[in-house]
Design a protein around this motif. Structure first.
Motif, PDB file in Angstrom:
ATOM      1  N   LEU A  89       0.870  -1.379  -0.053  1.00 53.19           N
ATOM      2  CA  LEU A  89      -0.036  -0.087   0.011  1.00 53.19           C
ATOM      3  C   LEU A  89       0.915   1.243   0.288  1.00 53.19           C
ATOM      4  O   LEU A  89       0.519   2.346  -0.633  1.00 53.19           O
ATOM      5  CB  LEU A  89      -0.960  -0.077   1.199  1.00 53.19           C
ATOM      6  N   ASP A  90       2.123   1.274   0.635  1.00 61.34           N
ATOM      7  CA  ASP A  90       2.880   2.337   0.615  1.00 61.34           C
ATOM      8  C   ASP A  90       3.444   2.768  -0.770  1.00 61.34           C
ATOM      9  O   ASP A  90       3.348   3.660  -1.289  1.00 61.34           O
ATOM     10  CB  ASP A  90       3.942   1.950   1.467  1.00 61.34           C
ATOM     11  N   ARG A 105      -6.157   7.899   0.437  1.00 61.64           N
ATOM     12  CA  ARG A 105      -6.965   6.517   0.763  1.00 61.64           C
ATOM     13  C   ARG A 105      -5.811   5.338   0.756  1.00 61.64           C
ATOM     14  O   ARG A 105      -5.988   4.574   1.645  1.00 61.64           O
ATOM     15  CB  ARG A 105      -7.882   5.978  -0.455  1.00 61.64           C
ATOM     16  N   ALA A 106      -5.090   5.239   0.114  1.00 57.06           N
ATOM     17  CA  ALA A 106      -3.789   4.444   0.160  1.00 57.06           C
ATOM     18  C   ALA A 106      -3.032   4.333   1.335  1.00 57.06           C
ATOM     19  O   ALA A 106      -2.634   3.533   2.017  1.00 57.06           O
ATOM     20  CB  ALA A 106      -2.843   4.133  -1.000  1.00 57.06           C
ATOM     21  N   GLN A 107      -2.793   5.785   1.714  1.00 50.56           N
ATOM     22  CA  GLN A 107      -1.900   5.828   2.836  1.00 50.56           C
ATOM     23  C   GLN A 107      -2.702   5.589   4.220  1.00 50.56           C
ATOM     24  O   GLN A 107      -2.215   4.919   5.109  1.00 50.56           O
ATOM     25  CB  GLN A 107      -1.760   7.452   3.051  1.00 50.56           C
ATOM     26  N   ALA A 108      -4.048   5.760   4.026  1.00 50.55           N
ATOM     27  CA  ALA A 108      -4.994   5.390   5.300  1.00 50.55           C
ATOM     28  C   ALA A 108      -4.760   3.919   5.487  1.00 50.55           C
ATOM     29  O   ALA A 108      -4.869   3.191   6.465  1.00 50.55           O
ATOM     30  CB  ALA A 108      -6.367   5.797   5.068  1.00 50.55           C
ATOM     31  N   GLY A 133     -17.594   4.141  -1.086  1.00 54.48           N
ATOM     32  CA  GLY A 133     -16.955   3.011  -1.678  1.00 54.48           C
ATOM     33  C   GLY A 133     -15.665   2.497  -0.987  1.00 54.48           C
ATOM     34  O   GLY A 133     -14.894   3.535  -0.269  1.00 54.48           O
ATOM     35  N   VAL A 134     -15.271   1.032  -0.745  1.00 55.65           N
ATOM     36  CA  VAL A 134     -14.198   0.882  -0.138  1.00 55.65           C
ATOM     37  C   VAL A 134     -13.351  -0.205  -0.830  1.00 55.65           C
ATOM     38  O   VAL A 134     -13.818  -0.834  -1.600  1.00 55.65           O
ATOM     39  CB  VAL A 134     -14.591   0.257   1.346  1.00 55.65           C
ATOM     40  N   ALA A 135     -12.132  -0.146  -0.736  1.00 58.06           N
ATOM     41  CA  ALA A 135     -11.164  -1.179  -1.279  1.00 58.06           C
ATOM     42  C   ALA A 135     -10.956  -2.115   0.003  1.00 58.06           C
ATOM     43  O   ALA A 135     -10.949  -1.753   1.029  1.00 58.06           O
ATOM     44  CB  ALA A 135      -9.964  -0.506  -1.841  1.00 58.06           C
ATOM     45  N   GLN A 136     -10.176  -3.438  -0.843  1.00 54.88           N
ATOM     46  CA  GLN A 136      -9.967  -4.385   0.564  1.00 54.88           C
ATOM     47  C   GLN A 136      -8.827  -3.721   1.326  1.00 54.88           C
ATOM     48  O   GLN A 136      -7.990  -3.239   0.583  1.00 54.88           O
ATOM     49  CB  GLN A 136      -9.495  -5.709  -0.173  1.00 54.88           C
ATOM     50  N   GLY A 137      -8.921  -3.761   2.711  1.00 53.39           N
ATOM     51  CA  GLY A 137      -7.931  -3.496   3.672  1.00 53.39           C
ATOM     52  C   GLY A 137      -8.122  -1.769   3.842  1.00 53.39           C
ATOM     53  O   GLY A 137      -7.545  -1.333   4.810  1.00 53.39           O
ATOM     54  N   ASP A 138      -9.200  -1.068   3.343  1.00 49.72           N
ATOM     55  CA  ASP A 138      -9.459  -0.024   3.772  1.00 49.72           C
ATOM     56  C   ASP A 138     -10.003   0.210   5.087  1.00 49.72           C
ATOM     57  O   ASP A 138     -10.857  -0.679   5.793  1.00 49.72           O
ATOM     58  CB  ASP A 138     -10.545   0.906   2.969  1.00 49.72           C
ATOM     59  N   PRO A 139      -9.590   1.035   6.267  1.00 46.59           N
ATOM     60  CA  PRO A 139     -10.341   1.086   7.454  1.00 46.59           C
ATOM     61  C   PRO A 139     -11.884   1.173   7.675  1.00 46.59           C
ATOM     62  O   PRO A 139     -12.299   2.282   6.925  1.00 46.59           O
ATOM     63  CB  PRO A 139      -9.467   2.026   8.232  1.00 46.59           C
ATOM     64  N   ILE A 140     -12.527   0.200   8.171  1.00 46.50           N
ATOM     65  CA  ILE A 140     -13.995   0.622   8.282  1.00 46.50           C
ATOM     66  C   ILE A 140     -14.417   0.924   9.812  1.00 46.50           C
ATOM     67  O   ILE A 140     -15.628   1.230   9.921  1.00 46.50           O
ATOM     68  CB  ILE A 140     -14.651  -0.490   7.770  1.00 46.50           C
ATOM     69  N   GLY A 141     -13.468   0.632  10.898  1.00 48.58           N
ATOM     70  CA  GLY A 141     -13.668   0.876  12.251  1.00 48.58           C
ATOM     71  C   GLY A 141     -12.795   0.263  13.319  1.00 48.58           C
ATOM     72  O   GLY A 141     -11.804  -0.343  12.711  1.00 48.58           O
ATOM     73  N   THR A 142     -13.207   0.009  14.460  1.00 46.03           N
ATOM     74  CA  THR A 142     -12.324  -0.821  15.296  1.00 46.03           C
ATOM     75  C   THR A 142     -13.342  -1.583  16.167  1.00 46.03           C
ATOM     76  O   THR A 142     -14.636  -1.254  16.247  1.00 46.03           O
ATOM     77  CB  THR A 142     -11.734   0.500  16.125  1.00 46.03           C
TER      78      THR A 142
END
Length: 419
Positions: free
Chosen positions: A71-72, A86-89, A381-390
């Motif tokens: 992702l980096d 988005r990629a950084q997050a 929209g979200v990509a695989q690995g995007d943060p969605i919560g905790t």
């Protein structure tokens, strides 16, 4: 005078006996003090299970590190500011999960050291007792002046017999003392390992806190940047909340959202407008058929780092058969999108806490429940690995993830194994 050299030899060894007994006692005290400072996972009950947890955590950490590096690189290649943010997050979320895996591995390692230390203390206690009693007897004998040996009742044969007994006993004493010294060295090694493991655990916890703070700042910046740019997301959020209030249960809510997703897929698959021909009647009449898109399962991964508690199909204590996987995690653990898609619902739902439903397209949907904080909203929209919560901040939180295909639960473990 046969007893004189025996007493002298015992006298020279007396310091060794005292040192051995004192070290054994201090080792036991050190083990007891160490046991009070050790933090364990609270899940496993044996060294074997914690060793497996350690291997799992190390594997999860390596996977998270690899994702962060990918992702980096993706963030560096991105030309648009939104894509780069988005990629950084997502990369930061992967690093958070790497730190969480390191914490879980550290806790398992400390648990193992704690158990080994307790076993070591028990062995030392077993060996210490006979040696301490023998040491006391030898010390008592060594304190007697040599002159008293001449006045001791008994014949010369008795003195020779005592010397022979001691000559046979001393090598065994030396052998046992050597074993005790080895056990003491092992105790010192375990204490050093415990200190090192606790230091590593503290470093991982500090790194995790810093990474979580960075991710919250990035999420806030992205949320502020997106505010006011589109009203569609707000409308979809309101619609999802209304659906959640009307649905009788979670299954009905997901069915409704899946129907809406199917309609959206059909609209997307419709052919676009065609250019007007140069001569009327030179093109065929549209047949009305829609394009068939790829119907394969989405690339899938578990949304958080942790230990599998309940598998699909297992019966709970309340008699309900699980339709997904329940994963035990650290309090406040980072949760990411298991696959790319469209957030169909994000919010509180009765009996399930904060939940996120992701529509992956082509009838595939994911349900993630029992979250403590959400990072996404309906319509996003979200990509695989995007943060969605905790996860929640409870003492022993767990998150449940369920994958469905056209309303039917799908075995996630089988998909991960096939991948």
């Amino acid at each position: 005078m046969p007893t004189t050299p025996i007493i002298a030899k015992d006298d020279t060894m007396r310091g060794g006996w005292i040192l051995a007994g004192g070290l054994a006692g201090s080792a036991l005290l050190g083990c007891a003090a160490l046991a009070q400072d050790i933090v364990t996972t609270g899940h496993a009950t044996s060294i074997a299970r914690e060793q497996q947890a350690l291997r799992d955590a190390n594997g999860q950490g390596r996977e998270a590190r690899a994702r962060a590096l990918r992702l980096d690189a993706q963030a560096k290649r991105a030309t648009a500011q939104a894509d780069r943010a988005r990629a950084q997050a997502a990369a930061l979320a992967a690093r958070i999960q790497e730190s969480e895996a390191a914490i879980r591995a550290g806790q398992a390692r400390i648990f193992i050291i704690n158990r080994l230390t307790a076993q070591q203390a028990a062995r030392l206690a077993t060996q210490q007792g006979p040696i301490v009693r023998l040491t006391a007897a030898l010390q008592s004998l060594a304190r007697r002046p040599p002159v008293l040996a001449l006045l001791q009742p008994g014949s010369m044969s008795d003195a020779v017999h005592m010397r022979s007994v001691l000559a046979v006993t001393l090598p065994e004493i030396e052998r046992r003392t050597a074993g005790l010294r080895a056990e003491l060295a092992r105790s010192r090694q375990l204490r050093a390992m415990a200190v090192q493991a606790n230091d590593a655990l503290g470093a991982s916890q500090r790194a995790l806190a810093s990474q979580q703070q960075q991710l919250r700042r990035i999420e806030t910046e992205r949320r502020l940047a997106a505010r006011g740019l589109s009203s569609n997301a707000t409308l979809e959020t309101e619609r999802a909340i209304a659906l959640g209030e009307k649905a009788r249960d979670i299954a009905e809510l997901m069915d409704t959202l899946e129907d809406a997703g199917a309609v959206r897929d059909d609209l997307i698959s419709l052919p676009g407008p065609e250019l007007r021909p140069d001569r009327p009647g030179s093109t065929a009449t549209p047949s009305g058929e829609v394009r068939v898109t790829n119907n394969r399962a989405p690339a899938y991964r578990l949304p958080l780092v942790g230990a599998l508690v309940t598998g699909m199909g297992e019966m709970s204590d309340s008699g309900i058969r699980a339709r997904g996987l329940t994963i035990a995690a650290q309090p406040g653990a980072q949760v990411v999108a298991p696959a790319g898609g469209h957030v169909a619902f994000a919010g509180f739902y009765r009996g399930f806490g904060q939940i996120v439903i992701i529509d992956h397209g082509q009838g595939w949907t994911s349900l993630v429940t029992n979250l403590g904080r959400l990072s996404v909203a309906a319509g996003q929209g979200v990509a695989q690995g995007d943060p969605i919560g905790t996860a929640t901040t409870a003492v022993a939180p767990s998150v449940t993830v369920e994958l469905r295909r056209q309303g039917r639960p799908v075995d996630i473990v089988a998909m991960l194994g096939a991948r």
